[in-house]
Design an enzyme around this catalytic site. Structure first.
Site, PDB file in Angstrom:
ATOM      1  N   LYS A 176       0.814  -1.206   0.000  1.00 16.12           N
ATOM      2  CA  LYS A 176       0.000   0.000   0.000  1.00 16.12           C
ATOM      3  C   LYS A 176       0.853   1.263   0.000  1.00 16.12           C
ATOM      4  O   LYS A 176       0.518   2.237  -0.664  1.00 16.12           O
ATOM      5  CB  LYS A 176      -0.956  -0.007   1.192  1.00 16.12           C
ATOM      6  CG  LYS A 176      -0.401   0.561   2.466  1.00 16.12           C
ATOM      7  CD  LYS A 176      -1.356   0.378   3.623  1.00 16.12           C
ATOM      8  CE  LYS A 176      -0.572   0.195   4.900  1.00 16.12           C
ATOM      9  NZ  LYS A 176      -0.053   1.449   5.432  1.00 16.12           N
ATOM     10  N   THR A 177       1.974   1.249   0.718  1.00 11.46           N
ATOM     11  CA  THR A 177       2.835   2.425   0.714  1.00 11.46           C
ATOM     12  C   THR A 177       3.375   2.657  -0.684  1.00 11.46           C
ATOM     13  O   THR A 177       3.461   3.782  -1.159  1.00 11.46           O
ATOM     14  CB  THR A 177       4.014   2.228   1.682  1.00 11.46           C
ATOM     15  OG1 THR A 177       3.501   1.705   2.901  1.00 11.46           O
ATOM     16  CG2 THR A 177       4.708   3.534   1.972  1.00 11.46           C
ATOM     17  N   ASP A 228      -2.975   8.042   4.765  1.00 13.06           N
ATOM     18  CA  ASP A 228      -2.545   6.666   5.009  1.00 13.06           C
ATOM     19  C   ASP A 228      -3.081   6.225   6.374  1.00 13.06           C
ATOM     20  O   ASP A 228      -3.365   7.061   7.226  1.00 13.06           O
ATOM     21  CB  ASP A 228      -1.010   6.603   4.990  1.00 13.06           C
ATOM     22  CG  ASP A 228      -0.516   5.172   4.817  1.00 13.06           C
ATOM     23  OD1 ASP A 228      -1.370   4.272   4.640  1.00 13.06           O
ATOM     24  OD2 ASP A 228       0.703   4.958   4.869  1.00 13.06           O
ATOM     25  N   GLU A 229      -3.190   4.935   6.582  1.00 14.28           N
ATOM     26  CA  GLU A 229      -3.664   4.385   7.858  1.00 14.28           C
ATOM     27  C   GLU A 229      -4.973   5.042   8.286  1.00 14.28           C
ATOM     28  O   GLU A 229      -5.141   5.464   9.428  1.00 14.28           O
ATOM     29  CB  GLU A 229      -2.615   4.580   8.962  1.00 14.28           C
ATOM     30  CG  GLU A 229      -1.218   4.079   8.613  1.00 14.28           C
ATOM     31  CD  GLU A 229      -1.067   2.580   8.703  1.00 14.28           C
ATOM     32  OE1 GLU A 229      -2.091   1.866   8.844  1.00 14.28           O
ATOM     33  OE2 GLU A 229       0.083   2.103   8.616  1.00 14.28           O
ATOM     34  N   GLN A 249      -6.391  -3.706  10.685  1.00  8.83           N
ATOM     35  CA  GLN A 249      -5.202  -3.217  11.390  1.00  8.83           C
ATOM     36  C   GLN A 249      -5.499  -1.988  12.241  1.00  8.83           C
ATOM     37  O   GLN A 249      -4.595  -1.235  12.596  1.00  8.83           O
ATOM     38  CB  GLN A 249      -4.092  -2.900  10.388  1.00  8.83           C
ATOM     39  CG  GLN A 249      -3.552  -4.151   9.719  1.00  8.83           C
ATOM     40  CD  GLN A 249      -2.319  -3.876   8.887  1.00  8.83           C
ATOM     41  OE1 GLN A 249      -1.264  -3.542   9.403  1.00  8.83           O
ATOM     42  NE2 GLN A 249      -2.449  -4.012   7.578  1.00  8.83           N
ATOM     43  N   ARG A 251       3.726  -9.177  10.460  1.00  2.51           N
ATOM     44  CA  ARG A 251       5.045  -8.542  10.313  1.00  2.51           C
ATOM     45  C   ARG A 251       6.054  -9.551   9.789  1.00  2.51           C
ATOM     46  O   ARG A 251       7.125  -9.199   9.314  1.00  2.51           O
ATOM     47  CB  ARG A 251       5.576  -7.994  11.655  1.00  2.51           C
ATOM     48  CG  ARG A 251       4.774  -6.899  12.344  1.00  2.51           C
ATOM     49  CD  ARG A 251       4.411  -5.771  11.447  1.00  2.51           C
ATOM     50  NE  ARG A 251       3.073  -5.986  10.902  1.00  2.51           N
ATOM     51  CZ  ARG A 251       2.614  -5.359   9.837  1.00  2.51           C
ATOM     52  NH1 ARG A 251       3.355  -4.517   9.179  1.00  2.51           N
ATOM     53  NH2 ARG A 251       1.385  -5.599   9.401  1.00  2.51           N
TER      54      ARG A 251
END
Length: 742
Positions: free
Chosen positions: A34-35, A220-221, A251, A608
């Site tokens: 996504k980044t 973002d987020e 998340q 992660r």
DNA sequence: ATTGGAATGTTTTTT
DNA sequence: ACATTCCAAT
């Protein structure tokens, strides 16, 4: 259309990048790139759609993420990218407030209060209002005020919504607290979000200006934004209606900070025209890891359904480490790491040890130190929150903004200069009566000196104000690092600490030196954007908004220790989740809502991992003073058994040299002081066996015997390159290596 | 005004 | 078990 900006993206990703106009929701699972999509989208806007970088806003969750995004965009389109507004909510709107402060009745040299300062001010407010701090705990009041702010409620609205006496009292305190904040020319964290909203409400022209500036908005987020942030973004997005939010409801782990998962779940209701892209292909983890994460989070009811998939191999099974107690857990984790390094091609930096609470780090640290494994820890007590650092920062803050009464009170008698409690009380009463700031009173005290203060106090005050004023002038003439150096010298703190000569004082001494280095570096690297912030203001703002994770340096070859919260957005070949027990993880099983957030936290932690995932739990654990019996987390039970390889920790006695039946104790307690004194302790260890040179034969606890081929650096930074008997050459820090001369 | 010892609270996560 | 805060003594 072909463009290098789209290279290597999958179909959905490409579409998400190219859909630049209108409202876009990108639901991006963990590790789905996504980044990457976000940075390419920004590059695409500039390079292909010919949008000026000036018109682009990108909000990230941490400063670190912002820095990385800046770097990646610059790589794609060059230095033009520097004009994009990339940063956290707090950094971006803090900067805007710098320009617009006057409109709200503040000065641009405003101070940002952290939660400690906030608490101080709340206490002062309560004292002033005669509200008992026993009956109403200031920290509880703070959390109520901060909650109100995050919901964008002012004191009046809070009062009208209060349905119990505590909330009512809190609302009253909130009002007084606000008054004092304003008088101090200070904002708290939450103000950096809600004051801009207020600004935009009161000054429609200003809103129009920023609506026009930020024609393309990226968040973002998005799952971790709160009500106030939502309102702020809505206001800005109403201008050009180009808004792209990226997030993953699975998340969302900051509900306790009033993040509202509804912001992402309801995006399509807010914008019926919105285009939705789902990024479901995971490029990070093996199938087994992904299935584990999916199977667990599937148990949550309140989520958008999506399933991450990967074309990677199944990979190894998830290993559950069952340990008799928390010490065995720490020991076992270290053994697992040593074993993997020995037998496979892993290096220290490949491992992350994650935990639910910072308190868990202590045992693990001890175990790592004992095994001489290098590690970096994120979080815990923060550098800029240490007392000695905050004391010096308080001087800088007062010099930047003399209205900052909280900082002023912190330093007015530190180091001791004879301005005691009674004197201060009188001064404050006087200020209150005349509606002056404390510093204004100090400046006038001579003229009014009709015996209401002792001569001794008067001259002490005069000295103090003269000193502060001297530096207010000096800062105009000398460079940032020059005048701070003189200031620290004049305060004599370093000399005091040196005289004390305790381990703790030495560590404080080192911290102050480190601060001075940081100031020096900031002074040389900071480029003032015309007529905006002074170097001092910018430094203080940066320091206030710094997050633990921002300082995480992944270029060091060391293990990583951090909370699962801090690990969001990162990835490691091997992840070890520790303390996966009922009552610790999930920590709070009171409500379904909290439980679901814990489950998402598990999802974040597990995803992660790229290759190997370990879940460790202890059957007995020390908390507070007592030993508690615990059971494995329900999350472990939620994993299909065919994905799990179950290992029982070896009994704690009679093992090889890696166990530590009686660890060497420093004088007095351990724990916290270890972190603070480690440099000093390591230094003495280093002195004991210092004289290494090339050619020498040495032995390393993990890698065994080898020969030194190269030496570099001195003191703490000394490094050796050793050719080990397995034929591999490794560069190690002498500080951590714990070598033995053979 | 400063110091030292006792009492108290803290630990879930943090911009 | 720790750190901070509070209170009394000097």
């Amino acid at each position: 259309m072909t463009s290098p900006i789209l290279d290597g993206l999958n179909e959905v990703q490409k579409k998400a990048v190219q859909t630049t106009d209108g409202q876009v929701l990108i639901l991006a699972g963990a590790g789905s790139g996504k980044t990457n999509v976000l940075t390419r989208r920004i590059a695409f806007l500039i390079a292909e759609r010919r949008v000026s970088p000036f018109h682009i806003l990108a909000v990230t969750f941490t400063n670190k993420a912002a820095g990385e995004m800046k770097e990646r965009v610059e790589k794609l389109i060059g230095p033009d990218s520097r004009r994009i507004s990339i940063g956290t909510f707090h950094a971006i709107f803090g900067k805007i407030l710098r320009y617009e402060a006057e409109k709200l009745g503040y000065k641009s040299s405003y101070t940002i209060y952290d939660s400690e300062d906030q608490l101080n001010l709340i206490k002062v407010s309560m004292e002033f209002l005669n509200i008992s701090q026993e009956l109403f705990a200031p920290s509880m009041i703070r959390s109520k005020i901060t909650k109100a702010k995050n919901l964008f409620q002012g004191p009046e609205m809070m009062k009208s919504k209060a349905d119990n006496p505590i909330d009512e009292k809190a609302a009253t305190i909130y009002g007084e607290y606000e008054r004092r904040l304003q008088k101090a020319n200070a904002f708290d964290f939450d103000d950096l979000i809600i004051k801009p909203i207020q600004l935009f409400h009161e000054f429609p022209d200003t809103l129009t200006f920023y609506q026009d500036k930020f024609r393309f908005i990226h968040i973002d987020e998005y799952q971790d934004t709160n009500r106030a942030q939502y309102i702020l973004i809505q206001l800005l997005a109403q201008g050009h209606r180009n808004i792209c939010v990226v997030g993953d409801d699975d998340q969302s782990i900051y509900g306790w900070r009033h993040a509202d998962i509804g912001n992402i779940l309801n995006f399509e209701k807010d914008y019926p025209e919105a285009v939705v892209f789902k990024l479901e292909q995971n490029y990070r983890s093996t199938q087994n890891i992904l299935r584990t994460a999916n199977e667990v989070v599937k148990n949550n009811l309140n989520r958008k359904s999506k399933t991450l998939w990967t074309d990677k191999d199944a990979g190894t099974l998830v290993t559950v480490l069952e340990c008799p107690d928390d010490r065995a857990e720490a020991r076992h984790v270290v053994q697992v790491i040593q074993e993997k390094i020995r037998s496979q091609k892993y290096t220290f930096a490949d491992f992350a040890i994650l935990y639910r609470t910072n308190a868990q780090s202590r045992l693990i640290e001890e175990s790592l130190m004992h095994a001489s494994l290098p590690y970096v820890m994120v979080g815990g007590l923060r550098f800029y929150e240490r007392k000695e650092i905050k004391d010096i920062l308080a001087y800088l803050r007062v010099i930047a903004n003399v209205s900052d009464t909280v900082s002023l009170k912190r330093i007015i008698n530190y180091p001791a200069r004879g301005i005691g409690k009674t004197t201060l009380e009188r001064l404050e009463e006087f200020s209150e009566a005349r509606n002056l700031t404390l510093f204004e009173t100090l400046m006038q005290v001579r003229q009014l000196g009709s015996g209401w203060l002792q001569e001794r106090a008067l001259s002490a005050i005069q000295h103090f104000t003269e000193m502060i004023n001297k530096y207010r002038e000096l800062k105009e003439q000398l460079s940032f690092s020059e005048w701070t150096r003189i200031l620290i010298e004049e305060l004599g703190l370093l000399r005091m600490l040196k005289q004390e000569n305790t381990i703790e004082a030495m560590s404080r001494y080192e911290n102050i030196i480190e601060l001075m280095t940081a100031i020096g570096e900031f002074g040389t690297s900071y480029v003032p954007s015309a007529e905006a912030e002074t170097t001092l203001d910018a430094f203080l703002k940066d320091v206030a908004l710094i997050a633990d994770i921002d300082q995480f340096d992944d270029s060091k070859n060391a293990l990583t220790l951090m909370t699962i919260h801090s690990s969001k957005g990162l990835e490691f070949p091997v992840v070890i989740l520790t303390g996966v027990e009922e009552g610790l993880f999930p920590i709070d099983t009171d409500s379904q809502k909290d439980l679901e957030e814990e489950r998402r936290l598990f999802y974040v932690g597990a995803t992660r991992a790229k290759k190997d995932l370990y879940l460790a739990f202890a059957k007995r654990r020390m908390r507070y003073n007592n030993v508690y019996s615990t059971t494995q987390s329900r999350f472990i039970d939620e994993i299909p058994s065919e994905l799990v390889n179950w290992e029982r920790s070896a009994p704690s006695l009679g093992l090889g040299m890696n166990t530590y039946p009686h660890r060497p104790r420093t004088r007095g307690g351990l724990s916290r002081s270890i972190r603070e004194t480690s440099d000093t302790m390591v230094e003495s260890a280093y002195n004991r066996n210092s004289h290494y040179r090339a050619g020498q034969h040495v032995e390393h606890p993990t890698f065994g015997p080898g020969r030194i081929t190269e030496m570099e650096g001195v003191g703490d930074r000394q490094k050796v390159t050793i050719l080990f008997n397995d034929g591999v050459e490794r560069r190690l820090m002498v500080k951590y290596a714990n070598l033995m001369v053979r």
